[in-house]
Write a protein that holds these residues in place. Structure first.
Motif, short mmCIF file in Angstrom:
data_model
loop_
_atom_site.label_atom_id
_atom_site.label_comp_id
_atom_site.label_asym_id
_atom_site.label_seq_id
_atom_site.Cartn_x
_atom_site.Cartn_y
_atom_site.Cartn_z
N GLY A 168 52.81 -4.11 -24.74
CA GLY A 168 51.44 -3.80 -25.12
C GLY A 168 50.53 -5.01 -25.11
N PHE A 169 51.02 -6.12 -25.62
CA PHE A 169 50.21 -7.33 -25.63
C PHE A 169 49.95 -7.86 -24.22
CE2 PHE A 169 51.78 -7.78 -30.14
CZ PHE A 169 50.54 -7.56 -30.71
N LYS A 170 50.92 -7.67 -23.32
CA LYS A 170 50.73 -8.09 -21.93
C LYS A 170 49.79 -7.13 -21.19
CE LYS A 170 55.32 -10.21 -21.51
NZ LYS A 170 56.66 -10.07 -20.87
N ALA A 171 49.87 -5.85 -21.54
CA ALA A 171 49.10 -4.83 -20.81
C ALA A 171 47.69 -4.65 -21.35
CB ALA A 171 49.84 -3.50 -20.87
N ALA A 172 47.46 -5.05 -22.59
CA ALA A 172 46.14 -4.84 -23.21
C ALA A 172 45.05 -5.49 -22.38
CB ALA A 172 46.14 -5.42 -24.62
N GLY A 173 44.00 -4.76 -22.12
CA GLY A 173 42.90 -5.25 -21.30
C GLY A 173 43.11 -4.99 -19.82
N LYS A 174 44.31 -4.58 -19.44
CA LYS A 174 44.61 -4.30 -18.03
C LYS A 174 44.87 -2.82 -17.77
CE LYS A 174 46.87 -8.83 -17.60
NZ LYS A 174 48.16 -9.52 -17.32
N VAL A 175 45.54 -2.18 -18.72
CA VAL A 175 45.96 -0.79 -18.52
C VAL A 175 44.88 0.17 -18.99
CG1 VAL A 175 47.09 -0.63 -20.78
CG2 VAL A 175 47.87 0.83 -18.88
N GLN A 176 44.69 1.24 -18.22
CA GLN A 176 43.77 2.30 -18.61
C GLN A 176 44.47 3.22 -19.61
OE1 GLN A 176 40.45 2.74 -17.74
NE2 GLN A 176 40.75 0.67 -16.94
N PRO A 177 43.81 3.57 -20.71
CA PRO A 177 44.47 4.39 -21.74
C PRO A 177 44.79 5.79 -21.25
CG PRO A 177 42.13 4.17 -22.21
CD PRO A 177 42.42 3.23 -21.08
#
Length: 435
Positions: A336-345
Motif C-alpha cells: 500500500g505504501f508503495k502503491a499509494a499515489g500510483k494506483v487507482q482506487p
C-alpha cells in the motif's frame, strides 16, 4: 525492555496538504501469549464467498476475488496472502486501494471490540470509578481472553479500556457493558452504531467478539470501525499503548493494612509490541486483533509512512504459520505504501450517515473541545465522528496542522496545496508505553 519503558508520544500530523513523517526506531520483539476469545466455534464459515455481496463503497467491492487496478507503474500485489478477506485503504481520503472479498460476512473475533469501543467510549469519563459485582461478570464465554478483573474490586474506566485494548479482555468488556445497562442493551447500541456507520455487513450478538451464532462482520466494516474510532483521542491513545500497569487484587499487607499492587499488561497486537518472528512495524499506531476458532485470526491495523496513513484489515489467513495474520498485514501495508499515489482506487470507505449533516464550522479534527485527558473521548457530537467542513474560501478548512510533533506547530505555506481530505485523523499517536 528499556525501549518499552520509555513513553513515545510522537504525534502524527494529518493536515489537508501534508503529513509530517516521523522516524520510528523499532525496539526488540517481545513475546506475548496468544489471545483467545473462545475455545469452540458455533458454526464453520463457508468455504467460498458469495457470488454477490454488498456494494457499499462501490460495485467492485461487492465482487468475489481480488479487486485492484494494477496498471503500468503500480507494484504487483504480494502473492503470499492467504486471507479469506482483506482490504487496503487510505485512512484520510477513504479510497480503497485494493481488496479481496471485502464484503464477505465472516466471524470477526475481537476485532469487533473496535465497534464496542467506538460505541461506548463517549459514554463514560475515563476517571469514573466502578466497583465490580458478580453480576457484571456473568455470561463471559468459556476460554475467553481476560485481563484479570476481580469481583468486589474498584476500577476506573481508564483501567477497563486498557484491559479491552491491550489484553482484549472479555471481562473488561462485560463490566463496561454492565455500566451501559447490560449486554443486551450494549448489543443494541452497537448494532445501531454499525448501521449509522453504514457497516451493513455487521450483526452483533456478543459485544466482546466471542463466537456466537449469527455474529458476522466484514473486512470492509471492520475498517469502517477503525476509521471512526480513530477520530477519538482516547481510542487512539488506547490502541497505540504497548504496555501499562493494571490494578491487581487487594491483599493484606504489613500490620494488616490493605495493599493493592498492580501488574503489567502488554498489547497483544504483534505489529505494535513485536514477537519472536514479527518485528514492530514502522509507523504502526494500532488498531485491534482477534482470534477465535470460528473466525481464525483477524486484525485491523493503521500505520503512517512517507506522508500516507493506511488502514489494513486481514481476516482468517489459511496458511497455518505462526503470527500469519500480522505477516500478511505487514506485506499488504508494504504494498500500500508503495502503491499509494500510483494506483487507482477500486472503491471507497463511506462516511457515516450523520457526516452528511455536519454543519459548516464544525471542528474539522473530529475532536471534542477539551483535551480528552479527563473526558469521555468523544469526537464531535456524541459517538459520531465529524467530517471536515468546507471553509469560506472553498478549501477544506484545515489549513494548519492538526497535531504537534516535538512541540513544533507545522503551518502550511500558502493555500495552493489545499485539498479536501475527508475524515482527518488528528495527532494520531504511535507506540505509546504507559507508566
Amino acid at each position: 525492555m528499556p525501549a518499552q519503558n520509555k513513553t513515545t508520544r510522537r504525534s502524527l500530523l494529518v493536515t489537508s496538504a501534508v503529513l509530517s513523517s516521523l522516524a520510528l526506531a523499532a525496539p526488540a520483539a517481545v513475546a506475548a501469549p496468544k489471545p483467545s476469545d473462545s475455545p469452540s466455534a458455533s458454526a464453520s464459515p463457508s468455504a467460498t464467498p458469495p457470488a454477490s455481496m454488498s456494494s457499499v463503497g462501490g460495485a467492485r467491492l461487492g465482487r468475489p476475488g481480488t479487486q485492484a487496478n494494477l496498471a503500468g507503474g503500480v507494484p504487483a500485489l504480494p502473492k503470499d496472502v492467504s486471507a479469506r478477506s482483506w482490504i487496503v485503504a487510505d485512512a484520510e481520503s477513504g479510497e480503497v486501494l485494493a481488496a479481496h472479498n471485502a464484503h464477505w460476512r465472516l466471524a470477526p473475533a475481537s476485532t469487533l471490540k473496535m465497534l464496542f469501543a467506538d460505541t461506548l467510549l463517549p459514554k463514560f469519563p475515563r476517571d469514573a470509578k466502578h466497583k465490580v459485582v458478580p453480576a457484571d461478570m456473568a455470561g463471559i464465554g468459556a476460554g475467553s481472553s481476560m485481563v484479570g478483573i476481580k469481583e468486589e474490586e474498584t476500577y476506573s474506566v481508564h483501567d477497563l479500556w486498557l484491559g479491552v485494548f491491550l489484553r482484549s479482555g472479555n471481562d473488561a468488556v462485560h463490566v463496561l457493558s454492565a455500566m451501559n445497562g447490560g449486554v443486551e442493551n450494549t448489543v443494541k447500541d452497537m448494532n445501531e452504531h454499525a448501521e449509522e456507520l453504514q457497516a451493513l455487513d455487521t450483526h452483533v450478538v456478543s459485544p466482546d467478539g466471542y463466537d456466537a451464532e449469527g455474529q458476522v462482520s466484514s473486512a470492509y466494516d471492520l475498517t469502517l470501525f477503525a476509521r471512526s474510532g480513530l477520530q477519538k483521542k482516547d481510542f487512539r491513545e488506547y490502541c497505540s499503548t504497548v504496555s501499562a500497569k493494571f490494578p491487581g487484587q487487594t491483599k493484606k499487607g504489613k500490620k494488616g493494612k490493605p495493599v493493592r499492587e498492580s501488574f503489567e499488561i502488554q498489547n497483544t497486537n504483534r505489529l505494535l509490541a513485536g514477537d519472536s518472528d514479527v518485528p514492530v512495524y514502522q509507523g504502526i499506531a494500532g488498531v485491534k486483533n482477534g482470534n477465535t476458532t470460528n473466525a481464525g485470526a483477524t486484525f485491523t491495523g493503521v500505520a503512517e509512512r512517507g506522508g500516507k496513513v493506511l488502514l489494513v484489515t486481514v481476516m482468517n489467513p489459511e496458511k497455518p504459520e505462526h503470527n500469519e495474520v500480522y505477516k500478511e498485514t505487514a506485506r499488504l501495508f508494504d504494498w500500500g505504501f508503495k502503491a499509494a499515489g500510483k494506483v487507482q482506487p477500486v472503491g471507497e470507505l463511506v462516511p457515516p450517515k450523520g457526516a452528511e449533516e455536519a454543519k459548516p464550522g464544525a471542528n474539522p479534527s473530529g475532536e471534542a473541545g477539551g483535551s480528552g485527558d479527563g473526558g469521555s473521548g468523544t469526537a464531535g457530537t456524541g459517538s459520531k465522528p465529524v467530517a471536515s467542513a468546507p471553509a469560506a474560501d472553498g478549501s477544506s478548512g484545515i489549513g494548519t496542522a492538526l497535531g504537534i510533533a516535538g512541540g513544533v506547530l507545522v503551518l502550511l505555506a500558502g493555500g495552493a496545496f489545499l485539498v479536501n481530505r475527508r475524515w482527518p485523523l488528528p495527532d494520531l499517536v504511535r507506540r505509546r508505553t504507559r507508566p
